[in-house]
Design an enzyme around this catalytic site. Structure first.
Site, PDB file in Angstrom:
ATOM      1  CB  CYS A 536      -0.281 -36.524  -3.294  1.00  0.00           C
ATOM      2  SG  CYS A 536      -0.234 -38.253  -2.795  1.00  0.00           S
ATOM      3  CG  HIS A 714      -5.794 -39.447 -15.762  1.00  0.00           C
ATOM      4  ND1 HIS A 714      -6.794 -38.607 -16.212  1.00  0.00           N
ATOM      5  CD2 HIS A 714      -5.176 -38.782 -14.757  1.00  0.00           C
ATOM      6  CE1 HIS A 714      -6.777 -37.498 -15.498  1.00  0.00           C
ATOM      7  NE2 HIS A 714      -5.801 -37.568 -14.616  1.00  0.00           N
ATOM      8  CB  CYS A 746      -7.178 -33.790 -18.211  1.00  0.00           C
ATOM      9  SG  CYS A 746      -7.243 -32.788 -16.709  1.00  0.00           S
TER      10      CYS A 746
END
Length: 782
Positions: A536, A714, A746
């Site tokens: 989030c 991820h 990333c």
């Protein structure tokens, strides 16, 4: 029947991100599967009851997801890649989303991630091939959740991603033959949709929402034909099975425009939803098509993607016009798109001593947007006088925002007007800069670096929270963060990484951190929105003209540089990403806001250079995301987006190396713009998409240095050395070896330290392997 009210979807995470903590607890093993599923069920019920209590007529179900609604659809229709076949249930589901690694038993990578149209929501695209077989799951999620709501007395309108958009959002398996078109699977997929709709009808559903957002895009003749084929077949299947369910096809994120006739011509469809926030200019086309076909319309007049209050007066005028033309029984008032893209509620913003009362008065989150929709519905149903107090209060709030002195800063406006063309170019071309930078930095072949962030541990988050609450002094806070930075620098030196980062211990989020230090930007306490999975973000709220009053990163970066002789990257977020990942003011063109941010970032870049930082990264992962859905708008956007980046990056000398980073987007269509950014080194996500993104840079012959990610961040799995070297081998088939950097996809903020150390060791070993090979090859030539 009277005018009705509806939304297309509701935020999933909960008022206090309850779902996030449930799911992450399950991943860690501290929450059982039973507790996860029961907690999720309680959250769904809570959200349905909120909508019911507010007076929403068409309440969606199946909009809830433990990870991603597009992945849910893949599971519902059995589109599960073979490598996950040995798994089942939640283990299989989360392996598809995040990968799964169990030493000696299971080692499967995750599916890729991609941006959902032009939002910051990431979905999981499933790969398809000629061998894909769709099979409707027994007791599927849409049916289960419809029955859950029915059991508590709420009859919902189930949501399902539409069959054509499902295929268009999917990817083609790289092993599929070149002549394969994923749209060739439409008949088999539609047959499964008919089966699911039949099951929902048997359970008592009266309406079903099929989301077809691609209807707002530019469609090829083949795609248009597939839409007609799909819905013709679906209508015939449902009629043959005597399924009496009505279908609403929902479109959003842009106006229907030239596709209005196609949307309203779809057989078997009773109503069309149109986004009249982004597509207000298509109102006449939408209503005209509805009148001609006798179909109903759902008018998306309340913005589902931003936090500003709706201006109810113009929205109500549209609703009233539609009622006059079509009749009340064929009009519904709705959000422009799913409220998934909005924070949950303003309740937390109204509490405490530090309330920004102006900002709170100007905003509406998801729960408040329900109120706006219901007010508009009641006004259309009973007349304006019935809700006169609410309309007057809204008009007062809208007027107060427009007239507020907080919105306009004449100095910022004047500076932007005075920008010269020379401020949009570096002093020398890349080839000349490259030689100067090589002499200064003295980096080895295949230089290694990371994208910026290192693990954000619970203790680190606690330190920041204590400082914000005032329970930790500034001196103690800075001492603790300096300890963390020193440890991160030492960690990288021990691994022998070439260009270091300070780890971003002081940053809560790559956009929020900068927003907190910019004028013209406000913040929320609890304005969280889902980015992907359990991740989030709490976007800044850009309400006025933007400027940088003070340096934002210089002290932390120069402290980190003082600890090492290796180059230390200054880490900044670029203007387009700050724009796209914020809730942006809606009273001026986004171009102006982007360029104001560009000038603010430029000031920081120049100050970093003055402080001795020779490598500066300006991240722009959102530049592709901001691309308009209609191609006719691309050139204008790309021109000002590139200019905004250049404003931020071109104020330095040739010896300062400018990096940028982009991820989780398809870059094929904007390669010219990416080249025009003229950054010295660009790092991109590549591993998660299995080098798919690299093809665009190969086809366009990217001229500068490039760092395609060699491992996916991820996932908890540690990519083995052989997997990484294989990726670099593939890179070297399309990139010059002396232009390749070695880095992750990333940032590493969501990873644990143990897996971070293991995977970075393999990354550095990969670089050294290729350096040795290059040295050996050079020696043999001599």
């Amino acid at each position: 029947m009277p005018v009705t009210s509806a939304i297309l979807g509701f935020p999933r995470m909960g008022a206090n991100r309850e779902l996030k903590f449930l799911v992450e607890g399950f991943w860690k093993g501290t929450v059982s599967e039973t507790d996860l599923l029961n907690g999720a069920k309680e959250l769904r019920e809570k959200h349905w009851r909120i909508q019911q209590s507010k007076g929403i007529d068409a309440i969606p179900s199946n909009d809830f997801s433990l990870y991603d609604h597009i992945l849910d659809a893949a599971v519902t229709f059995g589109a599960i890649p073979e490598r996950y076949a040995g798994l089942s249930g939640l283990e299989q589901y989360f392996a598809m989303a995040r990968g799964l690694q169990k030493p000696g038993t299971v080692d499967v990578a995750s599916l890729p991630m991609s941006k959902y149209f032009d939002t910051n929501y990431h979905y999981v695209p499933v790969p398809l091939s000629p061998s894909t077989v769709f099979t409707l799951a027994p007791n599927s999620k849409p049916v289960r959740e419809f029955n859950e709501a029915k059991a508590i007395g709420i009859k919902t309108r189930p949501y399902i991603v539409g069959p054509v958009s499902f295929l268009l959002l999917a990817r083609t398996n790289k092993e599929a033959p070149i002549q394969f078109n994923k749209l060739d699977l439409i008949d088999a997929l539609v047959d499964n949709y008919a089966g699911l709709i039949g099951e929902l009808g048997a359970a008592g559903a009266e309406w079903i929402q099929l989301d077809e957002p691609h209807l707002t895009n530019d469609l090829t003749p083949v795609q248009q034909a597939v839409y007609l084929r799909a819905y013709t077949r679906l209508a015939a299947k449902l009629a043959a099975a005597s399924v009496g369910v009505k279908l609403l096809v929902a479109t959003y994120f842009e106006g229907l425009d030239i596709n209005a006739d196609l949307a309203f011509a779809l057989p078997g469809v009773s109503a069309i939803h149109a986004d009249l926030v982004r597509g207000v200019d298509s109102f006449t086309a939408v209503v005209s098509a509805a009148k001609a076909t006798g179909k109903a319309v759902s008018l998306g007049v309340v913005n589902g993607r931003n936090v500003w209050k709706a201006d109810l007066e113009p929205a109500l005028r549209l609703v009233e016009q539609a009622v006059v033309i079509l009749g009340a029984d064929r009009v519904s008032v709705a959000s422009s798109c799913s409220l998934l893209h909005s924070p949950h509620s303003l309740d937390a913003e109204r509490l405490g001593a530090q309330v920004d009362r102006d900002l709170v008065d100007w905003m509406a989150f998801a729960v408040e947007k329900l109120d706006e929709i219901v007010v508009l519905t009641k006004a259309a149903r009973f007349g304006r006088q019935y809700v006169r107090a609410a309309l007057d209060a809204n008009a007062k709030s809208i007027s107060g925002k427009k007239e507020s002195p907080r919105i306009n800063n004449p100095a910022v406006q004047a500076r932007l007007k005075a920008v010269l063309p020379s401020q949009l170019t570096r002093k020398s071309p890349y080839a000349a800069r490259r030689k100067i930078q090589a002499d200064i930095l003295k980096l080895p072949k295949y230089p290694t670096t990371t994208i910026g962030s290192f693990p954000q541990t619970a203790s680190l988050r606690r330190i920041r929270a204590q400082f914000k609450k005032g329970t930790l002094s500034k001196s103690e806070y800075e001492r603790l963060l300096k300890e963390e930075i020193a440890a991160v620098v030492k960690f990288q030196e021990n691994l022998d990484i070439d260009v270091l980062v300070h780890g971003e211990a002081e940053r809560n989020d790559m956009v929020e951190y900068f927003g907190e230090q910019l004028d013209g930007v406000g913040f929320t306490k609890n304005g969280w929105v889902q980015s992907y999975g359990s991740r989030c973000v709490k976007p800044p709220v850009i309400y006025g003209d933007v400027s940088r009053p003070n340096a934002m990163t210089v002290d932390w970066t120069t402290y980190a540089q003082s600890l090492t002789k290796r180059p230390m990257k200054g880490m900044l977020t670029g203007p387009i990403t700050i724009l796209c990942w914020s809730f942006v003011r809606d009273d001026q063109p986004r171009e102006i806001t982007a360029k104001q941010i560009g000038l603010a970032v430029r000031d920081e870049v120049v100050d970093l250079e003055k402080a001795g930082i020779k490598v500066i990264q300006i991240d722009e992962p959102a530049i592709r995301e901001g691309l308009p859905l209609r191609r006719t708008k691309w050139d204008d956007y790309l021109k000002w987006a590139v200019d905004a980046f250049l404003l931020s990056s071109t104020g330095v000398e040739d010896g300062t190396q400018i990096h940028s980073h982009m991820c989780y987007s398809d870059f094929e269509d904007i390669m010219d713009a990416i080249i025009q950014l003229d950054c010295d080194v660009l790092s991109i996500e590549s591993a998660k998409s299995d080098l798919k993104l690299l093809q665009a840079f190969q086809q366009r012959a990217y001229p500068n240095e490039l760092g395609p990610g060699i491992f996916d961040i991820h996932t908890q799995r540690v990519a083995p050395l052989g997997e990484m070297t294989n990726r670099v081998d593939q890179m070297q088939t399309c990139l010059a070896w002396d232009r390749i950097w070695i880095n992750p996809d990333c940032g590493l903020k969501t990873r644990g330290w143990e897996e971070t150390e293991a995977v970075l060791k393999n990354m550095v070993a990969t670089a050294k392997h290729f350096r040795s090979a290059a040295i050996a090859a050079a020696a043999s030539e001599n």
